[in-house]
Scaffold this active site. Structure first.
Site, PDB file in Angstrom:
ATOM      1  N   GLU A 116       0.819  -1.196   0.000  1.00  0.00           N
ATOM      2  CA  GLU A 116       0.000   0.000   0.000  1.00  0.00           C
ATOM      3  C   GLU A 116       0.860   1.257   0.000  1.00  0.00           C
ATOM      4  O   GLU A 116       1.991   1.245   0.466  1.00  0.00           O
ATOM      5  CB  GLU A 116      -0.881   0.012   1.250  1.00  0.00           C
ATOM      6  CG  GLU A 116      -1.978  -1.014   1.151  1.00  0.00           C
ATOM      7  CD  GLU A 116      -2.800  -1.139   2.421  1.00  0.00           C
ATOM      8  OE1 GLU A 116      -3.998  -1.372   2.308  1.00  0.00           O
ATOM      9  OE2 GLU A 116      -2.247  -0.994   3.508  1.00  0.00           O
ATOM     10  N   CYS A 130       3.382   8.532   1.424  1.00  0.00           N
ATOM     11  CA  CYS A 130       3.997   7.533   2.296  1.00  0.00           C
ATOM     12  C   CYS A 130       4.144   6.255   1.486  1.00  0.00           C
ATOM     13  O   CYS A 130       3.144   5.666   1.067  1.00  0.00           O
ATOM     14  CB  CYS A 130       3.045   7.352   3.479  1.00  0.00           C
ATOM     15  SG  CYS A 130       3.562   6.114   4.631  1.00  0.00           S
ATOM     16  N   CYS A 137       6.994  -7.187   6.633  1.00  0.00           N
ATOM     17  CA  CYS A 137       8.171  -6.718   7.360  1.00  0.00           C
ATOM     18  C   CYS A 137       8.742  -7.890   8.149  1.00  0.00           C
ATOM     19  O   CYS A 137       7.992  -8.724   8.662  1.00  0.00           O
ATOM     20  CB  CYS A 137       7.770  -5.595   8.317  1.00  0.00           C
ATOM     21  SG  CYS A 137       9.185  -4.765   9.075  1.00  0.00           S
ATOM     22  N   CYS A 141       7.434  -5.272  15.519  1.00  0.00           N
ATOM     23  CA  CYS A 141       7.122  -4.282  16.545  1.00  0.00           C
ATOM     24  C   CYS A 141       5.700  -4.577  17.015  1.00  0.00           C
ATOM     25  O   CYS A 141       4.800  -4.790  16.180  1.00  0.00           O
ATOM     26  CB  CYS A 141       7.258  -2.880  15.978  1.00  0.00           C
ATOM     27  SG  CYS A 141       8.915  -2.633  15.307  1.00  0.00           S
ATOM     28  N   CYS A 144       2.522  -2.563  15.772  1.00  0.00           N
ATOM     29  CA  CYS A 144       2.406  -2.273  14.338  1.00  0.00           C
ATOM     30  C   CYS A 144       1.701  -3.405  13.606  1.00  0.00           C
ATOM     31  O   CYS A 144       2.069  -4.574  13.742  1.00  0.00           O
ATOM     32  CB  CYS A 144       3.799  -2.070  13.750  1.00  0.00           C
ATOM     33  SG  CYS A 144       3.789  -1.869  11.956  1.00  0.00           S
ATOM     34  N   CYS A 366      -0.691   5.458  10.064  1.00  0.00           N
ATOM     35  CA  CYS A 366       0.563   4.753  10.375  1.00  0.00           C
ATOM     36  C   CYS A 366       0.279   3.425  11.036  1.00  0.00           C
ATOM     37  O   CYS A 366      -0.505   3.348  11.975  1.00  0.00           O
ATOM     38  CB  CYS A 366       1.374   5.505  11.417  1.00  0.00           C
ATOM     39  SG  CYS A 366       1.986   7.046  10.899  1.00  0.00           S
TER      40      CYS A 366
END
Ligand code: SAH
Ligand code: SF4
Length: 387
Positions: A116, A130, A137, A141, A144, A366
């Site tokens: 995205e 962004c 990933c 974290c 997230c 975010c």
């Protein structure tokens, strides 16, 4: 025979991006043109200059529109690379516009490879795109959403630049150098850890910042990292990009939990790498991102500790209200707590804007980014590894 179940932990580049011209730096494009079409070095440089402009300043998607390129060369280009339009852009599989103007795009780069990007308009004629640097990933974290998704692969320079191109198409911002454009900044804060894909990120930045192309200056490009210390210096030297650090905690015990890569590169090493980041100065401050998690990292004592920790580093502090996602183990701090925290940081002399959550209604804020199709792919890959 040993079967590796750990397929998703190593960042890797798969060769399934179609070969084309998008995503090549000037130097690479010149080499490719001379190799593929037999041009001498001078010719290749000149043709590269022309083609680069068409691709990135005018945003054309076919060789025919390149009016100063000879008929013969156009024919060779088409023969070698096919219709430019087939490789020039990722496919937009979903496009959502939030009530606040934020636009979220789900892009498909290849079968099963989706990521995205989010365009966030600012007041006036400016705005930040962004971009994602990886699909998924490798880091986890705990706050997230992307972190719950396995890594499928690194995005190529073409795929990173492609995100900018599709959004510019959608905003109708060609030619690129025209005044009054809205896409003025790029932030690597989408999916993935850019410093685990630095070669590709670095080439993408070289292309995006080229003055005769997209012309977004390196000072308007920010790379956000969870703190991959050994690569930070190279990032600064190679890209001269602005640096953002996902800090989120003021002591190692808590940061070990929130940003587990901290166990490998603890705070002291991270802050030292910030102090020595190439080009850091009061005019080029490092942004420290701090997500506000209720009852976890949002006390006044932590605000004071944050201030003392950053002493001597030219810094801005960006307080990010936690954006919830289904099943998240945290809550966002109360507004009052965030303001008190900001107040302490402000009084210590730091600009500390509270980042207003944008595009929450379309899950574009975010850490909310996650592509469903990828989970599937990751498990498919694991199954494939076992058979
Ligand atoms: N991997 C890089 C860049 C992508 S994350 C990094 O970690 O810096 C971009 C930013 O969003 C980071 O600061 C990250 O900490 C923050 N973020 C992630 N999840 C979030 C959430 N749920 N709410 C608010 N911010 C979040
Ligand atoms: Fe990866 Fe950044 Fe999310 Fe951490 S915050 S899991 S590094 S995308």
């Amino acid at each position: 025979m040993t079967v590796s179940l750990d397929l998703d932990t190593a960042a890797r580049n798969l060769p399934d991006a179609p070969k084309g011209l998008i995503g090549l730096t000037r130097a690479k494009m010149a080499t490719q043109l001379s190799d593929d079409l037999g041009l001498d070095a001078k010719q290749a440089r000149m043709r590269t200059s022309q083609i680069f402009r068409w691709l990135y300043n005018f945003g054309v998607t076919d060789f025919d529109s390149m009016s100063n390129v000879s008929k013969g060369l156009k024919a060779s280009l088409t023969q070698r690379y096919g219709q430019l339009s087939e490789t020039a852009r990722p496919e937009i599989t979903e496009r959502q516009v939030s009530a606040d103007g934020t636009r979220k795009y789900l892009l498909r780069f290849a079968p099963g490879i989706e990521a995205e990007c989010v365009f966030i308009p600012d007041v006036g004629r400016s705005g930040a795109l962004c971009v994602s640097s990886q699909v998924g990933c490798t880091l986890n974290c705990t706050f997230c959403h992307t972190g719950t998704q396995k890594l499928v692969r690194n995005l190529t320079p073409a795929e990173i630049v492609g995100q900018v191109l599709v959004v510019k198409d959608d905003l109708e911002e060609w030619p690129s150098t025209e005044h009054g454009r809205q896409l003025t900044n790029i932030v690597f804060m989408g999916m993935g850890e850019p410093l685990y894909n630095l070669d590709n990120v670095s080439e993408a930045i070289e292309i995006i910042s080229d003055n005769e192309g997209l012309g977004i200056s390196r000072r308007r490009i920010t790379v956000s990292t969870s703190g991959i210390v050994p690569v930070m210096e190279r990032l600064g030297e190679e890209t001269q990009a602005m640096l953002a650090i996902s800090l989120h905690a003021t002591n190692d015990d808590l940061r070990d939990i929130l940003v587990p890569i901290n166990r490998k590169y603890p705070l002291e090493q991270l802050l030292e790498a910030c102090r020595t980041y190439p080009g850091v100065s009061n005019a080029r401050r490092i942004t420290f991102e701090y997500v506000m998690l209720k009852g976890v990292n949002d006390s006044k004592a932590e605000a004071r500790k944050l201030v003392s920790l950053l002493k001597g580093i030219p810094a801005k502090i960006n307080l990010i209200p936690f954006n919830p996602w289904p099943g998240a183990p945290y809550e966002c701090s109360d507004w009052e707590t965030i303001e008190e925290f900001a107040d302490i940081v402000n009084r210590a002399g730091y600009a500390s804007p509270i980042r207003t959550p944008r595009g929450r209604d379309i899950a574009a804020a975010c850490g909310q980014l996650k592509t469903e199709s990828v989970k599937q792919r990751a498990s498919d890959r694991r199954k494939a590894a076992l058979t």
